[in-house]
Structure formats: C-alpha cells, structure tokens
Motif scaffolding. Sequence first.
Motif, short mmCIF file in Angstrom:
data_model
loop_
_atom_site.label_atom_id
_atom_site.label_comp_id
_atom_site.label_asym_id
_atom_site.label_seq_id
_atom_site.Cartn_x
_atom_site.Cartn_y
_atom_site.Cartn_z
N THR A 154 2.54 -0.89 0.99
CA THR A 154 1.32 -1.75 0.85
C THR A 154 0.71 -1.60 -0.59
N ILE A 155 0.06 -2.46 -2.01
CA ILE A 155 -0.20 -2.48 -3.27
C ILE A 155 0.01 -1.02 -3.49
N SER A 156 -0.95 -0.80 -3.05
CA SER A 156 -1.11 1.13 -3.58
C SER A 156 0.60 1.98 -3.52
N SER A 157 0.83 2.01 -2.36
CA SER A 157 1.98 2.54 -2.22
C SER A 157 2.87 2.39 -3.35
N TRP A 158 3.11 1.55 -3.14
CA TRP A 158 4.08 1.03 -4.15
C TRP A 158 4.06 0.61 -5.14
N THR A 159 2.34 1.37 -6.16
CA THR A 159 1.89 0.98 -7.49
C THR A 159 2.24 2.65 -7.68
N TRP A 160 2.42 3.18 -6.60
CA TRP A 160 2.37 4.62 -7.04
C TRP A 160 3.84 4.91 -7.30
N ILE A 161 5.00 4.53 -6.30
CA ILE A 161 6.54 4.08 -6.63
C ILE A 161 6.63 4.16 -8.09
N TYR A 179 1.57 6.55 -0.52
CA TYR A 179 2.54 6.59 -0.52
C TYR A 179 3.08 7.59 0.59
N ILE A 180 2.46 8.50 0.74
CA ILE A 180 2.63 9.52 1.88
C ILE A 180 2.47 9.20 3.09
N LYS A 181 1.42 8.14 3.58
CA LYS A 181 0.81 7.69 4.47
C LYS A 181 2.03 6.46 5.06
N GLU A 182 2.55 5.66 4.06
CA GLU A 182 3.69 5.07 4.41
C GLU A 182 5.01 5.59 4.83
N GLN A 215 5.44 8.68 6.11
CA GLN A 215 5.57 8.97 7.55
C GLN A 215 5.66 7.32 8.53
N ILE A 216 4.56 6.79 7.89
CA ILE A 216 4.40 5.37 9.26
C ILE A 216 6.69 5.34 9.31
N HIS A 217 7.23 5.01 7.95
CA HIS A 217 8.32 4.00 8.10
C HIS A 217 9.75 5.50 9.08
N GLN A 218 9.33 6.94 8.45
CA GLN A 218 10.33 7.88 9.24
C GLN A 218 9.69 7.67 10.45
N ASN A 219 8.33 7.50 11.19
CA ASN A 219 8.21 7.78 12.28
C ASN A 219 8.84 6.49 12.44
N MET A 220 8.73 5.34 12.52
CA MET A 220 10.05 3.82 13.10
C MET A 220 10.68 4.30 13.40
#
Length: 107
Positions: free
Chosen positions: A58-65, A94-97, A99-104
């Motif tokens: 998402t825009i938010s998570s990548w902006t945080w990175i 970012y934290i939610k992303e 978690q999603i990527h780790q679960n994948m």
Amino acid sequence: MVKQFGLLIVAVLLFALIAPVAFIYGLFVHNLKRYFFIIAIGIDQLGGSILYMQPDWTISSWTWIRASQGSKYHKYFMNIIDFFFGENHCAKAYIKEMQIHQNMVRR
C-alpha cells in the motif's frame, strides 16, 4: 517496452468491461462493509504500484519504509497520511503488510 504497454492496454480494457458487472454482483453477494474495505485496499495497492513500483504494497506502508530510510519528502508525505487516517497509520500499515507477506511465505 511495446509488449508491456500492449499488455497494460489489454488489462485496462478488460478491467473496464468486467469491473462494473463484478462490482454490482459484489453489492448483492458480499458483506458490504468488508467488500468496500477490500476495494479500498486494492485501490491503495494500485497506488503503491503506480507511485513506488511496488506491487502488493500500500501507499502508506511503502511511504513508511522510505521515511524510515531518512527521506524528508516521504516523512512529510507520511505526516499528511497520518493526519487524515490516524496517528501512526503508516507504521501500522507497514506492520500489517509484513504480517501478510510473512504469512504468504509460510504457506
């Protein structure tokens, strides 16, 4: 380059044809609150692809990175996003992303 542009055109045309029917179908079949949330996430991920060339982020998570890497521009952008969507929205996204990527990866 020409092939990728052609594929983009095909994808946009298919989306323009299928999306209205799928949207109307979804209104009758799905829980509306969750349905609109999923659509919002999809639009946000499209924005992440367009702005940062990062599919599935998402825009938010990548902006945080980028802000955490020291980019002043992204820190400013992050403050604007957090103002509209709540305190620490980008960090939470970012934290939610993650978690999603780790679960994948675990599947």
